[in-house]
Design a protein around this motif. Structure first.
Motif, PDB file in Angstrom:
ATOM      1  N   GLU A   1      12.506  44.094 -22.699  1.00 30.25           N
ATOM      2  CA  GLU A   1      13.281  44.541 -21.538  1.00 30.25           C
ATOM      3  C   GLU A   1      14.378  43.552 -21.175  1.00 30.25           C
ATOM      4  OE1 GLU A   1      12.306  44.708 -16.911  1.00 30.25           O
ATOM      5  OE2 GLU A   1      11.430  46.431 -17.970  1.00 30.25           O
ATOM      6  N   ASN A   2      14.052  42.265 -21.182  1.00 33.87           N
ATOM      7  CA  ASN A   2      15.050  41.275 -20.781  1.00 33.87           C
ATOM      8  C   ASN A   2      16.235  41.239 -21.733  1.00 33.87           C
ATOM      9  OD1 ASN A   2      13.546  40.619 -18.566  1.00 33.87           O
ATOM     10  ND2 ASN A   2      12.895  38.607 -19.307  1.00 33.87           N
ATOM     11  N   TYR A   3      15.963  41.356 -23.052  1.00 35.95           N
ATOM     12  CA  TYR A   3      17.121  41.372 -23.946  1.00 35.95           C
ATOM     13  C   TYR A   3      17.916  42.668 -23.802  1.00 35.95           C
ATOM     14  CZ  TYR A   3      20.506  41.425 -27.487  1.00 35.95           C
ATOM     15  OH  TYR A   3      21.738  41.514 -28.086  1.00 35.95           O
TER      16      TYR A   3
ATOM     17  N   GLU B   1      11.052  47.042 -15.103  1.00 33.83           N
ATOM     18  CA  GLU B   1       9.723  46.687 -14.601  1.00 33.83           C
ATOM     19  C   GLU B   1       9.641  45.269 -14.059  1.00 33.83           C
ATOM     20  OE1 GLU B   1       5.109  46.271 -16.274  1.00 33.83           O
ATOM     21  OE2 GLU B   1       6.680  47.154 -17.545  1.00 33.83           O
ATOM     22  N   PHE B   2      10.429  44.345 -14.619  1.00 31.93           N
ATOM     23  CA  PHE B   2      10.135  42.933 -14.405  1.00 31.93           C
ATOM     24  C   PHE B   2      11.096  42.185 -13.482  1.00 31.93           C
ATOM     25  CE2 PHE B   2       8.324  43.945 -18.638  1.00 31.93           C
ATOM     26  CZ  PHE B   2       6.982  43.759 -18.311  1.00 31.93           C
ATOM     27  N   ARG B   3      12.117  42.834 -12.977  1.00 31.86           N
ATOM     28  CA  ARG B   3      12.972  42.162 -12.000  1.00 31.86           C
ATOM     29  C   ARG B   3      13.541  43.218 -11.059  1.00 31.86           C
ATOM     30  NH1 ARG B   3      17.784  39.450 -12.213  1.00 31.86           N
ATOM     31  NH2 ARG B   3      18.253  40.804 -10.467  1.00 31.86           N
ATOM     32  N   THR B   4      14.157  42.746  -9.986  1.00 28.27           N
ATOM     33  CA  THR B   4      14.736  43.673  -9.023  1.00 28.27           C
ATOM     34  C   THR B   4      15.880  44.457  -9.652  1.00 28.27           C
ATOM     35  OG1 THR B   4      16.151  41.883  -8.242  1.00 28.27           O
ATOM     36  CG2 THR B   4      14.123  42.295  -7.008  1.00 28.27           C
ATOM     37  N   PRO B   5      16.144  45.685  -9.152  1.00 25.07           N
ATOM     38  CA  PRO B   5      17.219  46.495  -9.729  1.00 25.07           C
ATOM     39  C   PRO B   5      18.585  45.853  -9.520  1.00 25.07           C
ATOM     40  CG  PRO B   5      15.741  47.835  -8.375  1.00 25.07           C
ATOM     41  CD  PRO B   5      15.399  46.406  -8.113  1.00 25.07           C
ATOM     42  N   LEU B   6      19.529  46.253 -10.355  1.00 24.09           N
ATOM     43  CA  LEU B   6      20.928  45.849 -10.208  1.00 24.09           C
ATOM     44  C   LEU B   6      21.736  47.097  -9.872  1.00 24.09           C
ATOM     45  CD1 LEU B   6      21.308  43.573 -13.374  1.00 24.09           C
ATOM     46  CD2 LEU B   6      20.937  42.832 -11.013  1.00 24.09           C
ATOM     47  N   GLN B   7      22.615  46.961  -8.893  1.00 19.70           N
ATOM     48  CA  GLN B   7      23.488  48.067  -8.501  1.00 19.70           C
ATOM     49  C   GLN B   7      24.914  47.549  -8.415  1.00 19.70           C
ATOM     50  OE1 GLN B   7      21.082  48.986  -4.967  1.00 19.70           O
ATOM     51  NE2 GLN B   7      20.935  51.076  -5.761  1.00 19.70           N
ATOM     52  N   GLY B   8      25.780  48.097  -9.251  1.00 17.31           N
ATOM     53  CA  GLY B   8      27.175  47.683  -9.248  1.00 17.31           C
ATOM     54  C   GLY B   8      27.361  46.214  -9.550  1.00 17.31           C
ATOM     55  N   PHE B   9      26.556  45.680 -10.457  1.00 17.15           N
ATOM     56  CA  PHE B   9      26.565  44.232 -10.701  1.00 17.15           C
ATOM     57  C   PHE B   9      27.505  43.851 -11.840  1.00 17.15           C
ATOM     58  CE2 PHE B   9      24.986  40.402 -12.838  1.00 17.15           C
ATOM     59  CZ  PHE B   9      25.052  39.512 -11.772  1.00 17.15           C
ATOM     60  N   THR B  10      28.247  42.760 -11.641  1.00 16.41           N
ATOM     61  CA  THR B  10      29.126  42.192 -12.665  1.00 16.41           C
ATOM     62  C   THR B  10      28.708  40.758 -12.948  1.00 16.41           C
ATOM     63  OG1 THR B  10      30.989  43.562 -11.961  1.00 16.41           O
ATOM     64  CG2 THR B  10      31.504  41.606 -13.256  1.00 16.41           C
ATOM     65  N   ALA B  11      28.346  40.476 -14.192  1.00 16.84           N
ATOM     66  CA  ALA B  11      28.015  39.104 -14.586  1.00 16.84           C
ATOM     67  C   ALA B  11      29.304  38.346 -14.877  1.00 16.84           C
ATOM     68  CB  ALA B  11      27.111  39.116 -15.810  1.00 16.84           C
ATOM     69  N   THR B  12      29.423  37.152 -14.324  1.00 17.66           N
ATOM     70  CA  THR B  12      30.618  36.341 -14.542  1.00 17.66           C
ATOM     71  C   THR B  12      30.221  34.960 -15.059  1.00 17.66           C
ATOM     72  OG1 THR B  12      30.591  35.511 -12.267  1.00 17.66           O
ATOM     73  CG2 THR B  12      31.851  37.519 -12.686  1.00 17.66           C
ATOM     74  N   PRO B  13      31.094  34.355 -15.892  1.00 18.73           N
ATOM     75  CA  PRO B  13      32.313  34.948 -16.438  1.00 18.73           C
ATOM     76  C   PRO B  13      31.976  35.975 -17.506  1.00 18.73           C
ATOM     77  CG  PRO B  13      31.917  32.852 -17.507  1.00 18.73           C
ATOM     78  CD  PRO B  13      30.840  33.002 -16.452  1.00 18.73           C
ATOM     79  N   ARG B  14      32.946  36.832 -17.795  1.00 22.08           N
ATOM     80  CA  ARG B  14      32.762  37.723 -18.929  1.00 22.08           C
ATOM     81  C   ARG B  14      32.768  36.886 -20.219  1.00 22.08           C
ATOM     82  NH1 ARG B  14      30.034  40.773 -17.698  1.00 22.08           N
ATOM     83  NH2 ARG B  14      30.554  42.328 -19.286  1.00 22.08           N
ATOM     84  N   PRO B  15      32.133  37.352 -21.276  1.00 21.92           N
ATOM     85  CA  PRO B  15      32.166  36.595 -22.528  1.00 21.92           C
ATOM     86  C   PRO B  15      33.595  36.296 -22.978  1.00 21.92           C
ATOM     87  CG  PRO B  15      30.540  38.351 -22.660  1.00 21.92           C
ATOM     88  CD  PRO B  15      31.292  38.567 -21.384  1.00 21.92           C
ATOM     89  N   LEU B  16      33.756  35.175 -23.656  1.00 21.28           N
ATOM     90  CA  LEU B  16      35.062  34.772 -24.163  1.00 21.28           C
ATOM     91  C   LEU B  16      35.654  35.874 -25.036  1.00 21.28           C
ATOM     92  CD1 LEU B  16      37.190  32.487 -24.582  1.00 21.28           C
ATOM     93  CD2 LEU B  16      35.815  31.760 -26.564  1.00 21.28           C
ATOM     94  N   ASP B  17      36.897  36.248 -24.746  1.00 20.79           N
ATOM     95  CA  ASP B  17      37.594  37.311 -25.474  1.00 20.79           C
ATOM     96  C   ASP B  17      36.885  38.658 -25.345  1.00 20.79           C
ATOM     97  OD1 ASP B  17      39.544  35.492 -26.507  1.00 20.79           O
ATOM     98  OD2 ASP B  17      38.105  34.867 -28.035  1.00 20.79           O
ATOM     99  N   ASP B  18      35.988  38.766 -24.352  1.00 20.61           N
ATOM    100  CA  ASP B  18      35.185  39.975 -24.168  1.00 20.61           C
ATOM    101  C   ASP B  18      34.369  40.283 -25.423  1.00 20.61           C
ATOM    102  OD1 ASP B  18      34.414  41.826 -22.196  1.00 20.61           O
ATOM    103  OD2 ASP B  18      35.546  43.431 -23.163  1.00 20.61           O
ATOM    104  N   VAL B  19      33.958  39.226 -26.110  1.00 18.05           N
ATOM    105  CA  VAL B  19      33.114  39.336 -27.305  1.00 18.05           C
ATOM    106  C   VAL B  19      31.872  38.485 -27.071  1.00 18.05           C
ATOM    107  CG1 VAL B  19      32.933  38.804 -29.761  1.00 18.05           C
ATOM    108  CG2 VAL B  19      35.045  39.778 -28.860  1.00 18.05           C
ATOM    109  N   PRO B  20      30.716  39.087 -26.878  1.00 15.99           N
ATOM    110  CA  PRO B  20      29.512  38.304 -26.579  1.00 15.99           C
ATOM    111  C   PRO B  20      29.126  37.377 -27.730  1.00 15.99           C
ATOM    112  CG  PRO B  20      29.182  40.625 -26.048  1.00 15.99           C
ATOM    113  CD  PRO B  20      30.467  40.537 -26.826  1.00 15.99           C
ATOM    114  N   PRO B  21      28.405  36.292 -27.425  1.00 11.09           N
ATOM    115  CA  PRO B  21      27.853  35.462 -28.498  1.00 11.09           C
ATOM    116  C   PRO B  21      26.953  36.291 -29.406  1.00 11.09           C
ATOM    117  CG  PRO B  21      27.578  34.396 -26.355  1.00 11.09           C
ATOM    118  CD  PRO B  21      28.040  35.797 -26.081  1.00 11.09           C
ATOM    119  N   PHE B  22      26.998  35.974 -30.695  1.00  8.94           N
ATOM    120  CA  PHE B  22      26.085  36.644 -31.612  1.00  8.94           C
ATOM    121  C   PHE B  22      24.660  36.203 -31.307  1.00  8.94           C
ATOM    122  CE2 PHE B  22      23.801  37.103 -35.689  1.00  8.94           C
ATOM    123  CZ  PHE B  22      23.997  38.470 -35.869  1.00  8.94           C
ATOM    124  N   VAL B  23      23.733  37.132 -31.401  1.00 11.42           N
ATOM    125  CA  VAL B  23      22.335  36.869 -31.044  1.00 11.42           C
ATOM    126  C   VAL B  23      21.439  36.984 -32.272  1.00 11.42           C
ATOM    127  CG1 VAL B  23      20.348  37.721 -29.730  1.00 11.42           C
ATOM    128  CG2 VAL B  23      22.599  37.576 -28.638  1.00 11.42           C
TER     129      VAL B  23
END
Length: 395
Positions: free
Chosen positions: A135-137, A154-176
């Motif tokens: 779930e977390n990933y 199940e494991f954390r409070t809901p998110l509503q209209g949430f924006t995580a900052t900063p956005r990933p560099l170049d809007d490209v997330p780190p490879f996982v």
């Protein structure tokens, strides 16, 4: 093919001198080891996450951010980031920030770790460890790809209209990379997203993790990301190198056989039965080539070379020998044996190129609001102004 080292930042008494590094010494020495890895041309330095003695890397982003400022080329990673006990919102923020600080020289490995008590320390139930990891990933994946996230689990409070900052560099997330040595569910999740799968090929018998890697490869193909041979696989390894094999065995024996995890074990037995290699550069090369034969072509090989109370000068010598004597030969040999259709491990540069081609990458610029993340549907100047707003409900 990427080669590098990983460290779990353990501390133990030196069985030869009796000296035990302080936490301050060990932290400073990890920085020196990472710098040396960069200087000798290794591709990756990865740092574990632990929250208990005798380990010190409780905050990988802090230490890796410092290392980023002192290095030039090496990719920084984790081994592993605890996706079960960390809040995925904080992971999204912390690692996006580190990605900016490192100018894209970052990816991360997520996993459950191997310390049972860490779950209650962070208010989690180990009996739900796999469900937490999944779930977390799933949430982390969305937070890095959607400007505005509505979410409930199940494991954390809901998110509503949430924006995580900063956005990933170049809007490209780190490879996982998803790290696992026991859970088919994690291999399945890695395959579903087309992410990498990392099996830490140490301690267990030779090729013990092949069934898990094979499962990941088959499911990677099932989900349409490419053939199973094109799946993105990483392996761990453990080595101690000297120019003469007898010197390597003689020097390393007390560090291995007196280390708490291996107390009472035979170094000679472990060298035969497991991926641990103690010997000359050629012996390490020969052992690693058996990994390619057993697991198939893969993209990343990381070695543990600084644990078990090795003095820092000895660990630095290991990095030097790895970077100058072992890896150059492995690069040539493994490349000559690799099938032509097998891709390299993704990097920030290749991911940016795949997304944008020759176009300029996105550079998100925030819209003004009340500072509460709730003032509208367009947190950024290039966000969709027609996206429906979703505000927290009054209960």
């Amino acid at each position: 093919m990427q080669f590098g080292i990983f460290s779990v930042g353990d501390i133990a008494p030196d069985p030869v001198t009796g000296h035990t590094q302080s936490e301050a010494e060990r932290i400073g020495n990890l920085v020196r080891i990472a710098q040396r890895a960069d200087e000798v041309g290794l591709d990756v330095f990865a740092l574990g996450e632990h929250h208990n003695p005798p380990f010190i890397p409780s905050s990988p982003t802090t230490l890796l951010g410092h290392i980023a400022a002192l290095t030039e080329n090496i990719i920084l990673s984790t081994a592993v980031t605890l996706v079960t006990t960390n809040d995925p919102v904080k992971l999204a923020e912390d690692y996006a920030m580190l990605q900016h600080v490192a100018k894209g020289r970052l990816d991360l490995m997520v996993g459950r770790g191997n310390t049972v008590p860490v779950y209650p320390w962070f208010g989690k139930d180990i009996r739900k460890g796999v469900a937490l990891a999944l779930e977390n990933y799933n949430l982390l994946h969305r937070l890095w790809r959607e400007d505005v996230v509505d979410w409930e689990g199940e494991f954390r409070t809901p998110l509503q209209g949430f924006t995580a900052t900063p956005r990933p560099l170049d809007d490209v997330p780190p490879f996982v990379w998803h790290g696992s040595i026991r859970s088919p569910e994690i291999a399945e999740q890695a395959a579903f997203y087309g992410n990498g799968f990392f099996a830490n090929h140490i301690l267990a018998p030779n090729l013990h993790f092949k069934p898990l890697v094979d499962l990941y490869r088959a499911r990677f193909e099932h989900y349409g990301h490419g053939t199973k041979e094109q799946a993105i696989v990483g392996l761990g390894g453990q080595a101690f190198i000297a120019r003469r094999s007898q010197d390597a065995i003689r020097t390393f024996r007390p560090y291995f056989e007196e280390y708490p995890v291996f107390k009472g074990s035979s170094l000679d037995d472990y060298m035969v039965r497991t991926p641990l290699t103690v010997g000359s550069p050629q012996q390490v090369i020969d052992k690693v080539l058996t990994f390619q034969e057993g697991f198939g072509d893969y993209q990343r090989q990381l070695f543990s070379v600084d644990g078990m109370a090795l003095p820092v000068e000895m660990a630095l010598e290991q990095v030097e020998l790895l970077g100058t004597e072992v890896v150059p030969v492995l690069r040539k040999e493994m490349e000559s044996r690799r099938a032509a259709h097998v891709p390299d491990a993704p990097t920030h540069a290749t991911l940016v190129r795949a997304k944008y081609g020759d176009a300029e990458p996105r550079r998100p610029r925030p819209n003004p609001n009340r500072g509460d993340n709730l003032s509208g549907t367009s947190p950024y100047q290039d966000s969709d102004p027609n996206a429906p707003a979703s505000f927290p409900q009054v209960v």
